[in-house]
Every structure is written in structure tokens, then in C-alpha cells.
Design a protein around this motif. Structure first.
Motif, PDB file in Angstrom:
ATOM      1  N   THR A 141     -22.137  58.366   1.171  1.00 43.79           N
ATOM      2  CA  THR A 141     -21.732  59.608   1.963  1.00 43.79           C
ATOM      3  C   THR A 141     -22.323  59.602   3.360  1.00 43.79           C
ATOM      4  O   THR A 141     -23.588  59.454   3.303  1.00 43.79           O
ATOM      5  N   SER A 142     -21.703  59.725   4.121  1.00 42.95           N
ATOM      6  CA  SER A 142     -22.114  59.716   5.509  1.00 42.95           C
ATOM      7  C   SER A 142     -21.820  60.971   6.084  1.00 42.95           C
ATOM      8  O   SER A 142     -20.479  61.423   6.129  1.00 42.95           O
ATOM      9  N   ARG A 143     -22.573  61.775   6.777  1.00 44.80           N
ATOM     10  CA  ARG A 143     -22.228  63.084   7.767  1.00 44.80           C
ATOM     11  C   ARG A 143     -22.484  62.975   9.051  1.00 44.80           C
ATOM     12  O   ARG A 143     -23.942  62.128   9.303  1.00 44.80           O
ATOM     13  N   VAL A 144     -22.173  63.606   9.938  1.00 44.08           N
ATOM     14  CA  VAL A 144     -22.743  63.631  11.516  1.00 44.08           C
ATOM     15  C   VAL A 144     -23.299  64.894  11.387  1.00 44.08           C
ATOM     16  O   VAL A 144     -23.070  65.978  10.916  1.00 44.08           O
ATOM     17  N   VAL A 145     -24.716  64.833  12.059  1.00 42.46           N
ATOM     18  CA  VAL A 145     -25.760  66.009  12.083  1.00 42.46           C
ATOM     19  C   VAL A 145     -26.073  65.976  13.661  1.00 42.46           C
ATOM     20  O   VAL A 145     -25.837  64.966  14.296  1.00 42.46           O
ATOM     21  N   THR A 146     -26.819  67.113  13.841  1.00 40.57           N
ATOM     22  CA  THR A 146     -27.769  66.971  15.144  1.00 40.57           C
ATOM     23  C   THR A 146     -29.086  66.868  14.792  1.00 40.57           C
ATOM     24  O   THR A 146     -29.683  67.333  13.981  1.00 40.57           O
ATOM     25  N   PHE A 147     -29.693  65.820  15.548  1.00 43.36           N
ATOM     26  CA  PHE A 147     -31.109  65.386  15.283  1.00 43.36           C
ATOM     27  C   PHE A 147     -31.577  65.211  16.480  1.00 43.36           C
ATOM     28  O   PHE A 147     -31.072  64.307  17.417  1.00 43.36           O
ATOM     29  N   ASN A 148     -32.528  65.965  17.047  1.00 44.69           N
ATOM     30  CA  ASN A 148     -33.140  65.963  18.376  1.00 44.69           C
ATOM     31  C   ASN A 148     -32.374  66.238  19.232  1.00 44.69           C
ATOM     32  O   ASN A 148     -32.186  65.491  20.405  1.00 44.69           O
ATOM     33  N   ASP A 149     -31.555  67.166  19.058  1.00 44.11           N
ATOM     34  CA  ASP A 149     -30.460  67.407  20.250  1.00 44.11           C
ATOM     35  C   ASP A 149     -29.452  66.187  20.413  1.00 44.11           C
ATOM     36  O   ASP A 149     -28.571  66.073  21.545  1.00 44.11           O
ATOM     37  N   ARG A 150     -29.168  65.595  19.489  1.00 43.41           N
ATOM     38  CA  ARG A 150     -28.334  64.327  19.524  1.00 43.41           C
ATOM     39  C   ARG A 150     -27.364  64.143  18.532  1.00 43.41           C
ATOM     40  O   ARG A 150     -27.829  64.568  17.298  1.00 43.41           O
ATOM     41  N   ALA A 151     -26.451  63.835  18.764  1.00 41.85           N
ATOM     42  CA  ALA A 151     -25.461  63.557  17.495  1.00 41.85           C
ATOM     43  C   ALA A 151     -25.923  62.334  16.646  1.00 41.85           C
ATOM     44  O   ALA A 151     -26.017  61.387  17.221  1.00 41.85           O
ATOM     45  N   SER A 152     -25.953  62.460  15.454  1.00 42.45           N
ATOM     46  CA  SER A 152     -26.635  61.375  14.591  1.00 42.45           C
ATOM     47  C   SER A 152     -25.738  61.250  13.440  1.00 42.45           C
ATOM     48  O   SER A 152     -25.074  62.233  12.841  1.00 42.45           O
ATOM     49  N   VAL A 153     -25.984  60.233  12.712  1.00 43.31           N
ATOM     50  CA  VAL A 153     -25.369  59.913  11.130  1.00 43.31           C
ATOM     51  C   VAL A 153     -26.351  59.781  10.252  1.00 43.31           C
ATOM     52  O   VAL A 153     -27.230  59.072  10.474  1.00 43.31           O
TER      53      VAL A 153
END
Length: 160
Positions: A141-153
């Protein structure tokens, strides 16, 4: 005599078919169970801060006080401190690695499954676990999240 032979052949075919479907059903149930656990664990990681809310500050001293692991500051916004704390407890350098992984799997409710957790963006690549040896017995399962103000997977893979 012919009727008995036909009857035996039919029973043999039915039993063989039954065994094939029983194996397929068991395999499908295992896959469905992995899928549900994967979805629930991923949801917990990216939507919850965990319990207690500051688990990343206390996990190094006593992992057993953590009731649940969550990586989020808020919904789909992943905390760097929580990710670093998570990675430190599953670090190969950790003296309690096996115990930590056992507790972590219990708190995430992923049972006996092995897992791979990866968080990536254009600047960072955090990862714990290894790829499954058999892709047929894994769920990802993969999700798009925000990490350190960057779009991340963030990707969670469970496998047998």
C-alpha cells in the motif's frame, strides 16, 4: 459395473476439484487478511500521532509504554521526529532489534507478517525491512503524505 466405474471417476473428479478450490480459498483468505492488516497499519501510521502523543521521546527508554505507533503530526502530515524515532528502534544497530520488531508488529497489528516500510521524496529515502522473496505472497500500500513540507510517498509492504 460400468455405472460403478463412472461413479468412482465422478467422485475422483469432484474430490480433486474440491481440493483445488480449498487451496485457492485458503490462499485468498490469507491475501485478504494481509490486505486488511496492511490497510489498517498504514492508516494508523499516516493518520495518527500514536499513543502517547509523544511516544518518539520515550520509545528509546521503554518501547513497551507505547500503546500505538503513529507517524503523523496531523492527517497525512508525517513528523520527522516520529520517523527518526521509528527508524531508530528498528535500526540494525539496535541491541534489542528482535524484541523491538516484535513489539512494533504487535502494536501495528500485522501479526506474523514480515514488513517493509519506505518513505521517499526528492530529498530523503528512509527504509526499514527487506523486499519479499515472493511477490505473489505480499501486499503493498502506498500513500502520498507531506514530510518536511514536501510531497512524499510512504509504502508499507506485508509479506509471508
Amino acid at each position: 459395473m460400468i455405472a460403478a466405474a463412472v461413479f468412482i471417476i465422478l467422485i475422483t473428479i469432484i474430490m480433486g476439484t474440491w481440493e483445488i478450490y480449498k487451496i485457492r480459498l485458503a490462499s485468498r483468505l490469507e491475501y485478504d487478511q494481509m490486505s486488511i492488516r496492511n490497510f489498517q497499519a498504514m492508516d494508523s501510521l499516516i493518520r495518527s500521532p500514536g499513543m502517547p502523543l509523544n511516544w518518539e521521546e520515550i520509545v528509546a527508554t521503554d518501547i513497551n509504554t507505547v500503546q500505538s505507533f503513529g507517524l503523523a503530526d496531523s492527517d497525512h502530515r508525517v513528523s520527522e521526529e516520529k520517523v527518526l524515532a521509528f527508524m531508530s528502534i528498528v535500526s540494525p544497530d539496535s541491541p534489542d532489534l528482535q524484541d523491538n520488531v516484535t513489539v512494533l508488529k504487535d502494536k501495528l497489528n500485522i501479526g506474523q507478517y514480515g514488513f517493509l516500510l519506505r518513505l521517499e521524496n526528492d530529498r530523503v529515502n528512509y527504509s526499514y525491512g527487506s523486499k519479499p522473496s515472493n511477490e505473489d505472497s505480499s501486499v503493498s500500500t502506498s500513500r502520498v503524505v507531506t514530510f518536511n513540507d514536501r510531497a512524499s510517498v510512504i509504502t508499507l509492504v506485508l509479506y509471508l
